[in-house]
Write a protein that holds these residues in place. Structure first.
Motif, mmCIF file in Angstrom:
data_model
loop_
_atom_site.group_PDB
_atom_site.id
_atom_site.type_symbol
_atom_site.label_atom_id
_atom_site.label_comp_id
_atom_site.label_asym_id
_atom_site.label_seq_id
_atom_site.Cartn_x
_atom_site.Cartn_y
_atom_site.Cartn_z
ATOM 1 N N PRO A 98 62.742 37.225 11.361
ATOM 2 C CA PRO A 98 63.058 37.279 9.929
ATOM 3 C C PRO A 98 62.108 36.398 9.114
ATOM 4 C CG PRO A 98 64.759 36.070 11.133
ATOM 5 C CD PRO A 98 63.781 36.574 12.142
ATOM 6 N N VAL A 99 62.024 36.684 7.831
ATOM 7 C CA VAL A 99 61.120 35.963 6.931
ATOM 8 C C VAL A 99 61.308 34.454 7.046
ATOM 9 C CG1 VAL A 99 60.541 35.552 4.511
ATOM 10 C CG2 VAL A 99 60.944 37.879 5.312
ATOM 11 N N THR A 100 62.542 33.990 7.121
ATOM 12 C CA THR A 100 62.804 32.552 7.150
ATOM 13 C C THR A 100 62.316 31.874 8.427
ATOM 14 O OG1 THR A 100 65.037 33.042 7.933
ATOM 15 C CG2 THR A 100 64.764 32.630 5.575
ATOM 16 N N ASP A 101 62.023 32.653 9.476
ATOM 17 C CA ASP A 101 61.531 32.077 10.732
ATOM 18 C C ASP A 101 60.019 32.191 10.889
ATOM 19 O OD1 ASP A 101 64.114 31.417 11.336
ATOM 20 O OD2 ASP A 101 64.410 33.041 12.769
ATOM 21 N N ILE A 102 59.357 32.778 9.913
ATOM 22 C CA ILE A 102 57.899 32.876 9.933
ATOM 23 C C ILE A 102 57.339 31.576 9.363
ATOM 24 C CG2 ILE A 102 55.917 34.126 8.969
ATOM 25 C CD1 ILE A 102 57.706 36.628 8.931
ATOM 26 N N CYS A 103 56.291 31.067 9.946
ATOM 27 C CA CYS A 103 55.635 29.832 9.481
ATOM 28 C C CYS A 103 56.557 28.615 9.592
ATOM 29 C CB CYS A 103 55.133 29.972 8.050
ATOM 30 S SG CYS A 103 54.047 31.365 7.764
ATOM 31 N N ASP A 104 57.409 28.584 10.603
ATOM 32 C CA ASP A 104 58.320 27.450 10.760
ATOM 33 C C ASP A 104 57.911 26.528 11.914
ATOM 34 O OD1 ASP A 104 59.004 28.959 12.965
ATOM 35 O OD2 ASP A 104 61.149 28.966 12.559
ATOM 36 N N GLU A 105 56.714 26.738 12.443
ATOM 37 C CA GLU A 105 56.149 25.944 13.543
ATOM 38 C C GLU A 105 56.948 26.077 14.837
ATOM 39 O OE1 GLU A 105 55.514 21.986 12.021
ATOM 40 O OE2 GLU A 105 53.791 22.660 10.862
ATOM 41 N N LYS A 106 57.709 27.157 14.946
ATOM 42 C CA LYS A 106 58.431 27.486 16.181
ATOM 43 C C LYS A 106 58.097 28.933 16.505
ATOM 44 C CE LYS A 106 62.308 24.633 14.765
ATOM 45 N NZ LYS A 106 63.682 24.669 14.266
ATOM 46 N N SER A 107 57.183 29.143 17.404
ATOM 47 C CA SER A 107 56.711 30.486 17.701
ATOM 48 C C SER A 107 57.796 31.365 18.310
ATOM 49 C CB SER A 107 55.512 30.423 18.649
ATOM 50 O OG SER A 107 55.063 31.722 18.898
ATOM 51 N N GLN A 108 58.005 32.511 17.690
ATOM 52 C CA GLN A 108 58.935 33.497 18.230
ATOM 53 C C GLN A 108 58.200 34.628 18.951
ATOM 54 O OE1 GLN A 108 59.499 32.369 14.919
ATOM 55 N NE2 GLN A 108 61.179 31.073 15.539
ATOM 56 N N CYS A 109 56.864 34.622 18.914
ATOM 57 C CA CYS A 109 56.049 35.680 19.509
ATOM 58 C C CYS A 109 55.231 35.119 20.674
ATOM 59 C CB CYS A 109 55.075 36.256 18.482
ATOM 60 S SG CYS A 109 55.882 36.895 16.999
ATOM 61 N N ASP A 110 55.000 35.952 21.681
ATOM 62 C CA ASP A 110 54.197 35.526 22.828
ATOM 63 C C ASP A 110 52.824 35.011 22.403
ATOM 64 O OD1 ASP A 110 56.116 36.031 24.741
ATOM 65 O OD2 ASP A 110 55.375 38.045 25.202
ATOM 66 N N ASN A 111 52.201 35.690 21.460
ATOM 67 C CA ASN A 111 50.855 35.306 21.030
ATOM 68 C C ASN A 111 50.858 34.339 19.842
ATOM 69 O OD1 ASN A 111 51.672 36.955 18.973
ATOM 70 N ND2 ASN A 111 50.044 38.471 19.232
ATOM 71 N N SER A 112 52.022 33.835 19.465
ATOM 72 C CA SER A 112 52.204 32.905 18.332
ATOM 73 C C SER A 112 51.726 33.473 16.997
ATOM 74 C CB SER A 112 51.499 31.571 18.606
ATOM 75 O OG SER A 112 52.048 30.952 19.731
ATOM 76 N N TYR A 113 51.671 34.800 16.879
ATOM 77 C CA TYR A 113 51.199 35.443 15.649
ATOM 78 C C TYR A 113 51.999 34.987 14.431
ATOM 79 C CZ TYR A 113 50.027 38.983 12.208
ATOM 80 O OH TYR A 113 49.634 39.615 11.055
ATOM 81 N N ASP A 114 53.306 34.793 14.597
ATOM 82 C CA ASP A 114 54.154 34.394 13.477
ATOM 83 C C ASP A 114 53.805 33.011 12.936
ATOM 84 O OD1 ASP A 114 55.262 33.672 16.068
ATOM 85 O OD2 ASP A 114 56.972 32.856 14.979
ATOM 86 N N GLU A 115 53.002 32.243 13.669
ATOM 87 C CA GLU A 115 52.560 30.923 13.226
ATOM 88 C C GLU A 115 51.061 30.888 12.912
ATOM 89 O OE1 GLU A 115 54.801 28.626 12.501
ATOM 90 O OE2 GLU A 115 56.279 30.086 13.175
ATOM 91 N N ILE A 116 50.258 31.532 13.723
ATOM 92 C CA ILE A 116 48.798 31.531 13.530
ATOM 93 C C ILE A 116 48.420 32.146 12.189
ATOM 94 C CG2 ILE A 116 46.613 32.488 14.376
ATOM 95 C CD1 ILE A 116 47.818 32.223 17.228
ATOM 96 N N MET A 117 49.087 33.235 11.808
ATOM 97 C CA MET A 117 48.748 33.934 10.559
ATOM 98 C C MET A 117 49.068 33.096 9.326
ATOM 99 S SD MET A 117 51.741 36.667 10.144
ATOM 100 C CE MET A 117 53.278 36.122 9.432
ATOM 101 N N CYS A 118 49.830 32.039 9.479
ATOM 102 C CA CYS A 118 50.274 31.234 8.336
ATOM 103 C C CYS A 118 49.224 30.254 7.837
ATOM 104 C CB CYS A 118 51.524 30.453 8.722
ATOM 105 S SG CYS A 118 52.877 31.524 9.219
ATOM 106 N N GLN A 119 48.212 30.016 8.609
ATOM 107 C CA GLN A 119 47.208 29.027 8.241
ATOM 108 C C GLN A 119 46.502 29.427 6.951
ATOM 109 O OE1 GLN A 119 44.769 28.771 11.720
ATOM 110 N NE2 GLN A 119 46.431 27.967 12.963
ATOM 111 N N ARG A 120 46.315 28.464 6.111
ATOM 112 C CA ARG A 120 45.655 28.697 4.827
ATOM 113 C C ARG A 120 44.194 29.025 5.056
ATOM 114 N NH1 ARG A 120 46.937 25.625 -0.621
ATOM 115 N NH2 ARG A 120 45.371 26.594 -1.913
ATOM 116 N N ARG A 121 43.802 30.202 4.610
ATOM 117 C CA ARG A 121 42.440 30.662 4.839
ATOM 118 C C ARG A 121 41.465 30.209 3.753
ATOM 119 N NH1 ARG A 121 45.896 33.896 6.683
ATOM 120 N NH2 ARG A 121 46.293 35.623 5.351
ATOM 121 N N ASP A 122 41.902 30.241 2.520
ATOM 122 C CA ASP A 122 41.035 29.907 1.395
ATOM 123 C C ASP A 122 41.733 28.843 0.549
ATOM 124 O OD1 ASP A 122 39.515 29.741 -0.895
ATOM 125 O OD2 ASP A 122 39.575 31.873 -1.354
ATOM 126 N N PRO A 123 41.209 27.610 0.532
ATOM 127 C CA PRO A 123 41.889 26.535 -0.207
ATOM 128 C C PRO A 123 42.024 26.796 -1.704
ATOM 129 C CG PRO A 123 39.894 25.722 0.879
ATOM 130 C CD PRO A 123 40.011 27.178 1.197
#
Length: 192
Positions: free
Chosen positions: A28-53
């Motif tokens: 769910p949206v509330t569990d994305i970018c929460d620093e607790k990976s719910q996916c094998d490849n940690s996609y739900d956390e890796i994609m959250c990184q700020r790309r362009d300051p």
């Protein structure tokens, strides 16, 4: 169709699907970018990184994790959750900016300019007490208290549809007190 808790609603997706231990799971949206990976490849956390300051339009500050996180169509206008032990509503972004620019027309019901750009505001935060208005002109906070238990956006008053359980937003007394000037209503409810 009330699909606040569902991953797919009115043809739109909220949250994401990924593999965890060889099974497809819903995050769910509330569990994305929460620093607790719910996916094998940690996609739900890796994609959250700020790309362009410099890109503040597609990022927001996540108070819960004290960092900027990326916004995506599948994280915008997701359901709000209650903060544990309180009645406070929690959004992905501390300032509720994830509740703007909704793709789903059943959730993005109020049209206004946000930071100078045409956008929509989620029905979940319109008239929500205690947050800074998202619309440049503050339209999302222009609400009327019609009875002890009901607060309604001004564009929903006397529109022929009862929003309040007691019907006070459509009462003859309420409607007679309003101006006779006709205005353009920017609050638009779409049903499927």
């Amino acid at each position: 169709n009330n699909c606040v808790e569902e991953a797919r609603c009115n043809g739109f997706r909220y949250g994401l699907f990924c593999r965890k231990n060889s099974e497809m799971v819903y995050v769910p949206v509330t569990d994305i970018c929460d620093e607790k990976s719910q996916c094998d490849n940690s996609y739900d956390e890796i994609m959250c990184q700020r790309r362009d300051p410099e890109d503040d339009e597609n990022h927001c500050w996540r108070r819960r994790r004290q960092k900027f996180v990326a916004l995506f169509n599948f994280t915008r206008c997701g359901p709000l959750t209650s903060q544990e032990g309180t009645v406070n509503l929690v959004s992905l972004c501390y300032d509720f900016t994830d509740q703007a620019n909704c793709t789903d027309p059943s959730r993005g019901v109020l049209r206004c300019k946000i930071k100078g750009y045409p956008s929509t505001v989620s029905v979940a935060v319109i008239c929500l007490h205690g947050i800074t208005p998202l619309c440049d002109d503050g339209l999302d906070a222009q609400c009327e208290t019609t009875s002890h238990s009901c607060k309604v956006h001004k564009h929903l008053l006397c529109d022929g549809v009862e929003e309040c359980p007691d019907g006070n937003d459509e009462s003859e007394e309420e409607c007679k007190s309003l101006s006779s000037t006709t205005c353009y209503r920017r609050y638009c409810i779409t049903t499927f």
